[in-house]
Write a protein that holds these residues in place. Structure first.
Motif, mmCIF file in Angstrom:
data_model
loop_
_atom_site.group_PDB
_atom_site.id
_atom_site.type_symbol
_atom_site.label_atom_id
_atom_site.label_comp_id
_atom_site.label_asym_id
_atom_site.label_seq_id
_atom_site.Cartn_x
_atom_site.Cartn_y
_atom_site.Cartn_z
ATOM 1 N N THR A 59 0.826 -1.196 0.000
ATOM 2 C CA THR A 59 0.000 0.000 0.000
ATOM 3 C C THR A 59 0.864 1.252 0.000
ATOM 4 N N GLY A 60 0.226 2.390 -0.236
ATOM 5 C CA GLY A 60 0.883 3.681 -0.342
ATOM 6 C C GLY A 60 0.122 4.519 -1.354
ATOM 7 N N THR A 61 0.496 5.757 -1.505
ATOM 8 C CA THR A 61 -0.188 6.640 -2.440
ATOM 9 C C THR A 61 0.238 6.377 -3.874
ATOM 10 N N ASN A 62 1.520 6.162 -4.090
ATOM 11 C CA ASN A 62 2.051 5.951 -5.433
ATOM 12 C C ASN A 62 2.877 4.672 -5.484
ATOM 13 N N GLY A 63 2.816 3.999 -6.634
ATOM 14 C CA GLY A 63 3.677 2.835 -6.856
ATOM 15 C C GLY A 63 3.128 1.510 -6.408
ATOM 16 N N VAL A 128 3.079 -9.905 5.935
ATOM 17 C CA VAL A 128 3.889 -8.710 5.691
ATOM 18 C C VAL A 128 3.014 -7.614 5.092
ATOM 19 N N VAL A 129 3.232 -6.378 5.533
ATOM 20 C CA VAL A 129 2.630 -5.205 4.903
ATOM 21 C C VAL A 129 3.754 -4.297 4.427
ATOM 22 N N VAL A 130 3.654 -3.831 3.181
ATOM 23 C CA VAL A 130 4.659 -2.968 2.575
ATOM 24 C C VAL A 130 4.107 -1.549 2.507
ATOM 25 N N LEU A 131 4.827 -0.602 3.088
ATOM 26 C CA LEU A 131 4.415 0.801 3.109
ATOM 27 C C LEU A 131 5.369 1.604 2.234
ATOM 28 N N LEU A 132 4.846 2.179 1.149
ATOM 29 C CA LEU A 132 5.682 2.878 0.183
ATOM 30 C C LEU A 132 5.823 4.366 0.487
ATOM 31 N N ASN A 133 4.698 5.067 0.631
ATOM 32 C CA ASN A 133 4.707 6.519 0.776
ATOM 33 C C ASN A 133 3.314 6.990 1.142
ATOM 34 N N LEU A 134 3.216 8.246 1.552
ATOM 35 C CA LEU A 134 1.919 8.878 1.798
ATOM 36 C C LEU A 134 1.992 10.327 1.336
ATOM 37 N N SER A 135 1.099 10.698 0.415
ATOM 38 C CA SER A 135 1.011 12.090 -0.021
ATOM 39 C C SER A 135 -0.412 12.355 -0.474
ATOM 40 N N ARG A 136 -0.727 13.621 -0.746
ATOM 41 C CA ARG A 136 -2.098 14.006 -1.096
ATOM 42 C C ARG A 136 -2.528 13.319 -2.392
ATOM 43 N N ASP A 137 -3.794 12.909 -2.426
ATOM 44 C CA ASP A 137 -4.318 12.179 -3.575
ATOM 45 C C ASP A 137 -5.836 12.196 -3.488
ATOM 46 N N GLN A 138 -6.509 12.416 -4.626
ATOM 47 C CA GLN A 138 -7.982 12.418 -4.667
ATOM 48 C C GLN A 138 -8.543 13.261 -3.521
ATOM 49 N N ALA A 159 -1.726 -5.656 15.791
ATOM 50 C CA ALA A 159 -1.326 -6.886 15.095
ATOM 51 C C ALA A 159 0.163 -7.116 15.312
ATOM 52 N N PRO A 160 0.587 -7.477 16.534
ATOM 53 C CA PRO A 160 2.023 -7.574 16.848
ATOM 54 C C PRO A 160 2.758 -8.644 16.054
ATOM 55 N N GLN A 161 2.021 -9.605 15.490
ATOM 56 C CA GLN A 161 2.663 -10.663 14.715
ATOM 57 C C GLN A 161 3.040 -10.210 13.312
ATOM 58 N N LEU A 162 2.549 -9.070 12.908
ATOM 59 C CA LEU A 162 2.736 -8.563 11.552
ATOM 60 C C LEU A 162 4.117 -7.932 11.390
ATOM 61 N N ARG A 163 4.765 -8.218 10.261
ATOM 62 C CA ARG A 163 6.011 -7.528 9.914
ATOM 63 C C ARG A 163 5.704 -6.446 8.882
ATOM 64 N N VAL A 164 6.268 -5.274 9.098
ATOM 65 C CA VAL A 164 6.095 -4.163 8.178
ATOM 66 C C VAL A 164 7.415 -3.885 7.475
ATOM 67 N N VAL A 165 7.369 -3.767 6.150
ATOM 68 C CA VAL A 165 8.515 -3.329 5.363
ATOM 69 C C VAL A 165 8.196 -1.905 4.924
ATOM 70 N N VAL A 173 5.208 7.601 6.827
ATOM 71 C CA VAL A 173 5.304 6.142 6.787
ATOM 72 C C VAL A 173 6.080 5.620 7.993
ATOM 73 N N ALA A 174 7.223 6.250 8.285
ATOM 74 C CA ALA A 174 8.048 5.791 9.395
ATOM 75 C C ALA A 174 7.310 5.911 10.730
ATOM 76 N N TRP A 175 6.578 7.010 10.893
ATOM 77 C CA TRP A 175 5.827 7.178 12.142
ATOM 78 C C TRP A 175 4.734 6.125 12.276
ATOM 79 N N SER A 176 4.006 5.880 11.206
ATOM 80 C CA SER A 176 2.924 4.902 11.279
ATOM 81 C C SER A 176 3.462 3.501 11.519
ATOM 82 N N ALA A 177 4.619 3.178 10.930
ATOM 83 C CA ALA A 177 5.200 1.839 11.098
ATOM 84 C C ALA A 177 5.910 1.687 12.439
ATOM 85 N N GLY A 178 6.085 2.797 13.163
ATOM 86 C CA GLY A 178 6.794 2.738 14.435
ATOM 87 C C GLY A 178 6.096 1.916 15.492
#
Length: 411
Positions: A59-63, A128-138, A159-165, A173-178
């Protein structure tokens, strides 16, 4: 499939038939309608289809679509089938269609709309959840991006068992994945910084230098990354440096590739086996595709928000004509005020043609940046207006699909 409850099996079969009929009727790839029909018959179908699989959500805004394709390619080096929603149907119905289409696949790589991620984590229990970026969209439909980041953070804490990339270079992104119990940090870069001037934790101004970003008031700062994009090279978690040498153009796709390699390595994929699979990817759902049309070579680029347009400008052919197309339908977002956040001055000196339902909006924006342009009715009018040779095309979502449908016909 045989492990599913009978209601889920029937729903999957009928949903698959509905998707096939949609494809035969030329109504699309059927990935939405098939899932909608299946969920109508079995509301818990996604949960049933996800059981027993190792799932990656991107997930993420772009890519998202490109990274999903690259992660799928990298995971394919493991020699097992991988279920995926290759065409970007990234809500619940699209995920149902993807999993239904590969009922025996032990792995699944699923693009997920950023607003729906928390709910879908609860339903599918991804590994695993992949976090790419967050920016304004729609801007007329999407919640404020800080609110999205907060909801991500809450979901990971539950969800402590989840790994985030996660992309360590994007502060939101870094704050949310913290809050994640396990995190793999990737130095994937962040060219668009206009949506992350303030600390998401305390609201103070963020400082940036050659070492990254950090808050001037609280302790929030860029995490140390285990995977790094360094120009055209990737540095893996062991410190080994390799050339990426992708077929896909641009820095954004090199970032996406590094994220994909980091994900695949968590499942035991060898980088030297996964990287050649990434190099085989030449287009993604029509993006970056080159097509012939009346002695012109058109290259199709998708850009749907300011960050995406910045990346698209990065891969343009030098001194070649360019067609810009903007619509404002539901999937695009009705509000086109984001056009004023894009710096079009980089197009100065290039022949620029403009089309789409909101071509006047775009024309006004180009005029404000003193970029000469020509209005044209459609892609074929643009093709006829330029000499034989190369024509880059940048379009937002529905404009891209319309152009793709037009040039996909025999010229």
């Amino acid at each position: 499939m045989s492990k599913l409850p009978i209601r889920a099996r029937v729903a999957t079969t009928i949903g698959g038939a509905a998707g096939k009929m949609s494809r035969l009727a030329g109504r699309g790839d059927g990935s939405v309608i098939g899932g909608v029909v299946g969920l109508r018959m079995a509301p818990d179908l996604l949960k049933q289809l996800a059981l027993g699989r190792q799932i990656v959500m991107v997930t993420g805004t772009n890519g998202k679509t490109t990274t999903t394709r690259l992660v799928t390619a990298a995971m394919g080096s493991l020699g097992q089938e991988v279920a995926t929603n290759a065409f970007g149907a990234n809500m619940e119905s699209g995920l149902v269609s993807a999993l239904s289409g590969a009922p025996d696949a032990p792995y699944a790589v699923l693009e997920v709309d950023e607003r729906h991620l928390p709910a879908l984590i609860k339903v599918t229990n991804p590994r695993v959840v992949v976090l790419l970026n967050l920016s304004r969209d729609q801007m007329d439909r999407a919640a404020e991006i800080w609110l999205i980041a907060r909801r991500w953070r809450e979901a990971f804490a539950q969800a402590p068992q989840l790994r985030v990339v996660a992309n360590a270079d994007d502060p939101l992104v870094a704050w949310s994945a913290g809050s994640a119990g396990q995190a793999t940090w990737v130095a994937a870069g962040q060219r668009w910084q206009e949506d992350s001037w303030c600390c998401p934790d305390c609201g103070s101004h963020l400082r940036r230098d050659e070492l990254g970003w950090r808050c001037g008031e609280c302790t929030l700062s860029r995490p140390s990354a285990r995977w790094v994009l360094d120009g055209d090279k990737v540095i893996d978690s062991a410190g080994t440096v390799r050339e990426l040498s992708l077929a896909l153009p641009g820095r954004a796709n090199r970032s996406n590739a590094v994220m994909a390699l980091a994900v695949a390595s968590l499942f035991g994929a060898d980088v030297d086996q996964a990287l050649p699979e990434l190099r085989k990817v030449t287009s993604v759902a029509g993006r970056y595709t080159s097509v012939q049309r009346r002695e012109r070579t058109l290259r199709l680029l998708l850009a749907k928000n300011p960050a995406g347009w910045l990346e698209a400008f990065d891969v343009l052919e030098p001194d070649q004509p360019l067609l810009l197309a903007v619509n404002a339908q539901g999937p695009d977002g009705r509000d086109t005020s984001w056009l004023w956040d894009v710096d079009y001055r980089v197009l100065a000196g290039r022949r620029v043609l403009v089309t789409g339902e909101r071509k006047i909006d775009l024309a006004v924006r180009l005029e404000a940046d003193a970029v000469p342009f020509e209005l044209v009715d459609d892609v074929d009018a643009a093709v006829d207006a330029v000499p034989p040779g190369h024509l880059d095309v940048i379009a937002n979502y529905t404009a891209f699909q319309q152009i793709r449908a037009t040039v996909g016909r025999s010229a």
